[in-house]
Design an enzyme around this catalytic site. Structure first.
Site, PDB file in Angstrom:
ATOM      1  N   TYR A   1      10.594   6.213  -4.367  1.00 30.83           N
ATOM      2  CA  TYR A   1      10.476   7.097  -4.622  1.00 30.83           C
ATOM      3  C   TYR A   1      10.858   8.848  -4.373  1.00 30.83           C
ATOM      4  CZ  TYR A   1       5.692   5.106  -5.444  1.00 30.83           C
ATOM      5  OH  TYR A   1       5.003   4.164  -6.415  1.00 30.83           O
TER       6      TYR A   1
ATOM      7  N   LYS B   1       7.730  -7.180   2.129  1.00 30.57           N
ATOM      8  CA  LYS B   1       8.025  -8.436   1.471  1.00 30.57           C
ATOM      9  C   LYS B   1       9.649  -8.588   2.277  1.00 30.57           C
ATOM     10  CE  LYS B   1       8.199 -10.762  -2.650  1.00 30.57           C
ATOM     11  NZ  LYS B   1       6.671 -11.880  -2.166  1.00 30.57           N
TER      12      LYS B   1
ATOM     13  N   ASP C   1       2.406  -9.436  -1.382  1.00 32.51           N
ATOM     14  CA  ASP C   1       1.346  -9.600  -2.300  1.00 32.51           C
ATOM     15  C   ASP C   1       0.401 -10.456  -1.907  1.00 32.51           C
ATOM     16  OD1 ASP C   1       3.083 -11.500  -1.302  1.00 32.51           O
ATOM     17  OD2 ASP C   1       3.743 -12.616  -2.936  1.00 32.51           O
TER      18      ASP C   1
ATOM     19  N   ASP D   1       0.903   3.213  -2.308  1.00 29.02           N
ATOM     20  CA  ASP D   1       0.964   3.933  -3.103  1.00 29.02           C
ATOM     21  C   ASP D   1       0.397   2.956  -3.710  1.00 29.02           C
ATOM     22  OD1 ASP D   1       0.327   5.915  -5.201  1.00 29.02           O
ATOM     23  OD2 ASP D   1       2.354   4.880  -6.234  1.00 29.02           O
TER      24      ASP D   1
ATOM     25  N   ASP E   1      -4.485   2.402  -3.654  1.00 24.82           N
ATOM     26  CA  ASP E   1      -5.032   2.894  -4.499  1.00 24.82           C
ATOM     27  C   ASP E   1      -6.104   1.493  -5.101  1.00 24.82           C
ATOM     28  OD1 ASP E   1      -4.287   4.940  -5.939  1.00 24.82           O
ATOM     29  OD2 ASP E   1      -4.423   4.442  -7.426  1.00 24.82           O
TER      30      ASP E   1
HETATM   31  C1  IPM Z   1      -0.301   8.937  -5.207  1.00 24.39           C
HETATM   32  C2  IPM Z   1       0.021   9.682  -6.040  1.00 24.39           C
HETATM   33  C3  IPM Z   1       1.871  10.403  -6.181  1.00 24.39           C
HETATM   34  C4  IPM Z   1       2.302   9.121  -5.607  1.00 24.39           C
HETATM   35  C5  IPM Z   1       1.814  10.661  -7.184  1.00 24.39           C
HETATM   36  C6  IPM Z   1       1.202  10.980  -8.509  1.00 24.39           C
HETATM   37  C7  IPM Z   1       3.134  11.188  -7.706  1.00 24.39           C
HETATM   38  O1  IPM Z   1       0.087   8.490  -7.195  1.00 24.39           O
HETATM   39  O2  IPM Z   1      -0.220  10.773  -3.953  1.00 24.39           O
HETATM   40  O3  IPM Z   1      -0.433   8.316  -4.955  1.00 24.39           O
HETATM   41  O4  IPM Z   1       2.874   8.370  -5.910  1.00 24.39           O
HETATM   42  O5  IPM Z   1       2.403   9.578  -3.882  1.00 24.39           O
HETATM   43 MG    MG Z   2      -1.278   6.911  -6.387  1.00 20.97          MG
END
Ligand code: IPM
Ligand code: MG
Length: 361
Positions: free
Chosen positions: A146, A195, A227, A251, A255
């Protein structure tokens, strides 16, 4: 003692959920005898609309000068919002990435656990949900893909894009130390997700983290390929305590971890640097589809405020009070729409805030 807190309401449901978290912080201040002074800071789409930029230098300076930052969420619907017709580095998300980098917030803590009361909202099989889970994702936040060099170009008429994934050993070591320190206060296990069967950067992560692990002999250390980790999270999440990983893997996996806990509206996060300073935000996004309707779940932001009290202001007692109040509200059967289940009482954003404040003691 007076503390300065920067508030970043942001976009979408951000202003609604931050308003509730602020009322909870006021209650915590009252309980402790401390006082909080707030400064509102613009970021994301709200800042683009007001200044043309997703984050101004002035906004960064205000955050830097405060003891902690509480944020709601940023961004809009990429299909319809004019913010997404701007170049990538002028869009809402660029503001958040810039803030993390400017404040050197390299350690992102994302707890994920299953409240027994929310088992029915967990999408996993009943026998897995019954075992429950309580894990802490520690995601490196200021390096890797990133923040690496990137470019898009055309060579011999063929469009090509390059993103670079680079880490140095110092960046790895400092976040690894955080992960082990956290594990020492929990169930004493760290899983490094990487990985290493393919990537050089992962092989460096492994080498460095194996060294760090030697300083924490009472913490069990293991490595797991990313994975396989994605699979294990849905198969047997109870096996994890602290999961340590680089920026993009974290990231994605965070989620996944939040989804199995029932609702992304329940999970808090903290982004920390070497000092006590931190940026606290719910794990979920700005949910533009429900913005302004008073139905968003404020619990993740309220729990982020609890993390703020715990990590930046040393107010453990008040942080406990908030976390216990959330548990009581759930046990008493109150739910926002995202976690609503049969026989429960559905409430809106503000009512949920009231119910939590009433139960803080
Ligand atoms: C998170 C979000 C951010 C990230 C985005 C909005 C840049 O997805 O905080 O996980 O990827 O870090
Ligand atoms: Mg995110």
């Amino acid at each position: 003692m007076n503390y300065n807190i920067s508030l970043i309401p942001g976009d979408g449901i951000g202003p609604e959920i931050v308003a509730e978290a602020k009322r909870v912080l006021d209650k915590a201040a009252e309980m402790s005898g401390n006082t909080f002074s707030y400064k509102e800071v613009l970021m994301g789409g709200a800042s683009i609309d007001a200044t043309g930029l997703p984050l101004t230098d002035e906004a960064i300076a205000t955050c830097k000068a405060s003891d902690a930052v509480l944020m709601g969420s940023i961004g809009g619907d990429a299909r319809t919002s004019s913010w997404y017709r701007l170049p990538p580095d002028k869009r809402p998300e660029a503001g958040l990435l810039k803030l993390r980098k400017s404040l050197n917030l390299f350690a992102n803590l994302r707890p994920a656990y299953l409240y027994p009361e929310l088992k029915s909202a967990c999408p996993l099989k009943e026998e897995i949900a019954d075992r429950g889970f309580d894990l802490m994702m520690v995601r490196e936040l200021t390096g890797g893909l990133y923040f690496g060099e990137r470019k898009t170009f055309e060579k011999d008429g063929v469009k090509t894009a390059i993103d670079t994934l680079s880490y140095n050993e110092n960046e790895i070591r400092r976040v690894a130390i955080k992960a082990f320190e956290i594990a020492e206060k929990r169930r004493k296990k760290v899983t490094l997700v990487d990985k290493a069967n393919v990537l050089d950067s992962s092989r460096l992560w492994r080498a460095v983290v194996i060294e760090v692990a030697k300083d924490y002999p009472d913490v069990t250390f293991e490595t797991m390929l990313v994975d396989n980790s994605a699979m294990q999270l849905v198969k047997d999440p109870a096996q994890f305590d602290v999961m340590l990983t680089e920026n993009m893997f974290g990231d994605i996996l965070s989620d996944e971890a939040s989804m199995i806990s029932g609702s992304i509206g329940m999970l808090s996060s903290a982004s920390l640097n070497e000092t006590r300073f931190g940026l606290y935000e719910p794990s979920g996004g700005s949910a533009p589809d429900i913005a302004g309707r008073g139905i968003a779940n404020p619990i993740a932001t309220i729990l982020s405020a609890a993390m703020l009290l715990r990590y930046s202001l040393d107010m453990d007692r008040e942080a406990d009070a908030i976390e216990n109040a959330v548990r009581k509200v759930l046990a008493d059967g109150y739910r926002t729409i995202d976690i609503m289940a049969e026989g429960m009482k559905q409430v809106g954003t503000k009512e949920m805030g009231d119910l939590i404040i009433e139960r803080m003691e």
